[in-house]
Write a protein that holds these residues in place. Sequence first.
Motif, PDB file in Angstrom:
ATOM      1  N   ARG A  31     -47.527  14.084 -10.465  1.00  0.00           N
ATOM      2  CA  ARG A  31     -47.129  12.751 -10.013  1.00  0.00           C
ATOM      3  C   ARG A  31     -47.725  12.424  -8.651  1.00  0.00           C
ATOM      4  O   ARG A  31     -48.347  11.380  -8.483  1.00  0.00           O
ATOM      5  N   ASP A  32     -47.519  13.302  -7.660  1.00  0.00           N
ATOM      6  CA  ASP A  32     -47.995  13.045  -6.304  1.00  0.00           C
ATOM      7  C   ASP A  32     -47.889  14.339  -5.505  1.00  0.00           C
ATOM      8  O   ASP A  32     -47.638  15.413  -6.059  1.00  0.00           O
ATOM      9  N   LEU A  33     -48.071  14.246  -4.178  1.00  0.00           N
ATOM     10  CA  LEU A  33     -48.034  15.432  -3.322  1.00  0.00           C
ATOM     11  C   LEU A  33     -46.630  16.005  -3.166  1.00  0.00           C
ATOM     12  O   LEU A  33     -46.467  17.089  -2.605  1.00  0.00           O
ATOM     13  N   ASP A  34     -45.629  15.296  -3.641  1.00  0.00           N
ATOM     14  CA  ASP A  34     -44.271  15.827  -3.643  1.00  0.00           C
ATOM     15  C   ASP A  34     -43.916  16.468  -4.975  1.00  0.00           C
ATOM     16  O   ASP A  34     -42.757  16.812  -5.213  1.00  0.00           O
ATOM     17  N   THR A  35     -44.904  16.639  -5.830  1.00  0.00           N
ATOM     18  CA  THR A  35     -44.695  17.259  -7.140  1.00  0.00           C
ATOM     19  C   THR A  35     -45.711  18.387  -7.281  1.00  0.00           C
ATOM     20  O   THR A  35     -46.835  18.174  -7.726  1.00  0.00           O
ATOM     21  N   ARG A  36     -45.314  19.586  -6.885  1.00  0.00           N
ATOM     22  CA  ARG A  36     -46.258  20.694  -6.789  1.00  0.00           C
ATOM     23  C   ARG A  36     -45.826  21.871  -7.657  1.00  0.00           C
ATOM     24  O   ARG A  36     -44.639  22.090  -7.911  1.00  0.00           O
ATOM     25  N   ALA A  37     -46.811  22.640  -8.083  1.00  0.00           N
ATOM     26  CA  ALA A  37     -46.549  23.857  -8.848  1.00  0.00           C
ATOM     27  C   ALA A  37     -47.674  24.837  -8.578  1.00  0.00           C
ATOM     28  O   ALA A  37     -48.844  24.451  -8.468  1.00  0.00           O
ATOM     29  N   LEU A  38     -47.321  26.101  -8.452  1.00  0.00           N
ATOM     30  CA  LEU A  38     -48.339  27.116  -8.166  1.00  0.00           C
ATOM     31  C   LEU A  38     -48.040  28.407  -8.906  1.00  0.00           C
ATOM     32  O   LEU A  38     -46.917  28.676  -9.336  1.00  0.00           O
ATOM     33  N   ALA A  39     -49.092  29.195  -9.031  1.00  0.00           N
ATOM     34  CA  ALA A  39     -49.003  30.531  -9.623  1.00  0.00           C
ATOM     35  C   ALA A  39     -49.389  31.553  -8.556  1.00  0.00           C
ATOM     36  O   ALA A  39     -50.348  31.352  -7.805  1.00  0.00           O
ATOM     37  N   VAL A  40     -48.632  32.648  -8.469  1.00  0.00           N
ATOM     38  CA  VAL A  40     -48.860  33.684  -7.459  1.00  0.00           C
ATOM     39  C   VAL A  40     -49.384  34.935  -8.158  1.00  0.00           C
ATOM     40  O   VAL A  40     -48.815  35.371  -9.180  1.00  0.00           O
ATOM     41  N   PHE A  79     -38.673  36.307  -2.009  1.00  0.00           N
ATOM     42  CA  PHE A  79     -38.597  35.838  -0.626  1.00  0.00           C
ATOM     43  C   PHE A  79     -39.986  35.443  -0.123  1.00  0.00           C
ATOM     44  O   PHE A  79     -40.130  34.446   0.600  1.00  0.00           O
ATOM     45  N   GLU A  80     -41.000  36.221  -0.512  1.00  0.00           N
ATOM     46  CA  GLU A  80     -42.369  35.898  -0.101  1.00  0.00           C
ATOM     47  C   GLU A  80     -42.810  34.564  -0.695  1.00  0.00           C
ATOM     48  O   GLU A  80     -43.441  33.742  -0.018  1.00  0.00           O
ATOM     49  N   VAL A  81     -42.485  34.331  -1.955  1.00  0.00           N
ATOM     50  CA  VAL A  81     -42.852  33.072  -2.595  1.00  0.00           C
ATOM     51  C   VAL A  81     -42.120  31.908  -1.921  1.00  0.00           C
ATOM     52  O   VAL A  81     -42.703  30.837  -1.697  1.00  0.00           O
ATOM     53  N   PHE A  82     -40.857  32.112  -1.583  1.00  0.00           N
ATOM     54  CA  PHE A  82     -40.114  31.057  -0.910  1.00  0.00           C
ATOM     55  C   PHE A  82     -40.750  30.712   0.438  1.00  0.00           C
ATOM     56  O   PHE A  82     -40.875  29.530   0.789  1.00  0.00           O
ATOM     57  N   ARG A  83     -41.144  31.701   1.202  1.00  0.00           N
ATOM     58  CA  ARG A  83     -41.808  31.429   2.488  1.00  0.00           C
ATOM     59  C   ARG A  83     -43.126  30.688   2.271  1.00  0.00           C
ATOM     60  O   ARG A  83     -43.482  29.781   3.046  1.00  0.00           O
ATOM     61  N   LEU A  84     -43.869  31.080   1.231  1.00  0.00           N
ATOM     62  CA  LEU A  84     -45.123  30.402   0.918  1.00  0.00           C
ATOM     63  C   LEU A  84     -44.873  28.935   0.574  1.00  0.00           C
ATOM     64  O   LEU A  84     -45.530  28.027   1.101  1.00  0.00           O
ATOM     65  N   VAL A  85     -43.923  28.684  -0.296  1.00  0.00           N
ATOM     66  CA  VAL A  85     -43.595  27.326  -0.703  1.00  0.00           C
ATOM     67  C   VAL A  85     -43.130  26.497   0.491  1.00  0.00           C
ATOM     68  O   VAL A  85     -43.492  25.317   0.632  1.00  0.00           O
ATOM     69  N   SER A  86     -42.354  27.111   1.364  1.00  0.00           N
ATOM     70  CA  SER A  86     -41.860  26.403   2.544  1.00  0.00           C
ATOM     71  C   SER A  86     -43.010  25.919   3.422  1.00  0.00           C
ATOM     72  O   SER A  86     -42.946  24.833   4.007  1.00  0.00           O
TER      73      SER A  86
END
Length: 272
Positions: A31-40, A79-86
């Motif tokens: 949708r936009d920059l507020d709609t993100r998804a990533l793979a780690v 926790f690492e993914v949460f810090r990355l997303v933040s």
Amino acid sequence: MTLYYRWLIPEIKASLPTWVAMRGISSDQIRDLDTRALAVFHDEELVAIAEWYTSKVHASEYWLYIEVAPKRRRQGLGFEVFRLVSRLRHRDIPFTYRNYLHTGSLAFAHKLGAYTRQVIPPDRASLIHREELTLTFPVEALHREQQDIFQRAYVDMYEWTHELWAPVSGEHQLTLQRNALEDIDKEATSIVYSSSGSIEGFVATYIVDGKPLLMGETASRNTPHGEQIIQSCLRRTLDILACREIEEVQMDGHISDPHWLPNWIRLAPYGE
């Protein structure tokens, strides 16, 4: 452990392994920059995925979902993914999440520092206790010619039931108006009208996966006799469903809904 991420482009999404429970995850920036998804990844192995997005109704927070590969859990990876997303979020606004009590994902959210903003009561009830509810107000079904009035009342109800803990975005009207009528069962929806024809309160019935889901409240917080209005609506709706030989209903509501909760509790609800 050295980790790296890739935005979830369609090619990566198409090859997600079977352990990924978030099968409905969207591609990045759908949708936009507020709609993100990533793979780690770690050494070319997918070890986690994450998705965060705003809703059109509540644009001041991100809904956040993180999933870690089963064999990689309890190693601090979440926790690492949460810090990355933040770090990667487009705006510095809070994350939010919902789930049932006693789930591992809710415990993980609390470990990240989450606090409880809202609670729903047990969300299922049998129809056997419906005689605990009394019909004290005249109640009608939702008629086709009253749909516009119902949509306005639905928006009013949604705004005041969320204003103290999850205010609407200001761009919510069209979304809520569409939601008001989507999958609605007009016959089993019950409405109390004022003498001027406006809606004082309602219990709406939606058919979700073939089962009835109920929600309702008064059109404003201070509607006189609000508890009795919702009681009358709920009793009529349950009577209609009982005539269809339906034995159980679910609901969408909150413990802070002042007129809905006392009536729902009369049905001795159970479940999560």
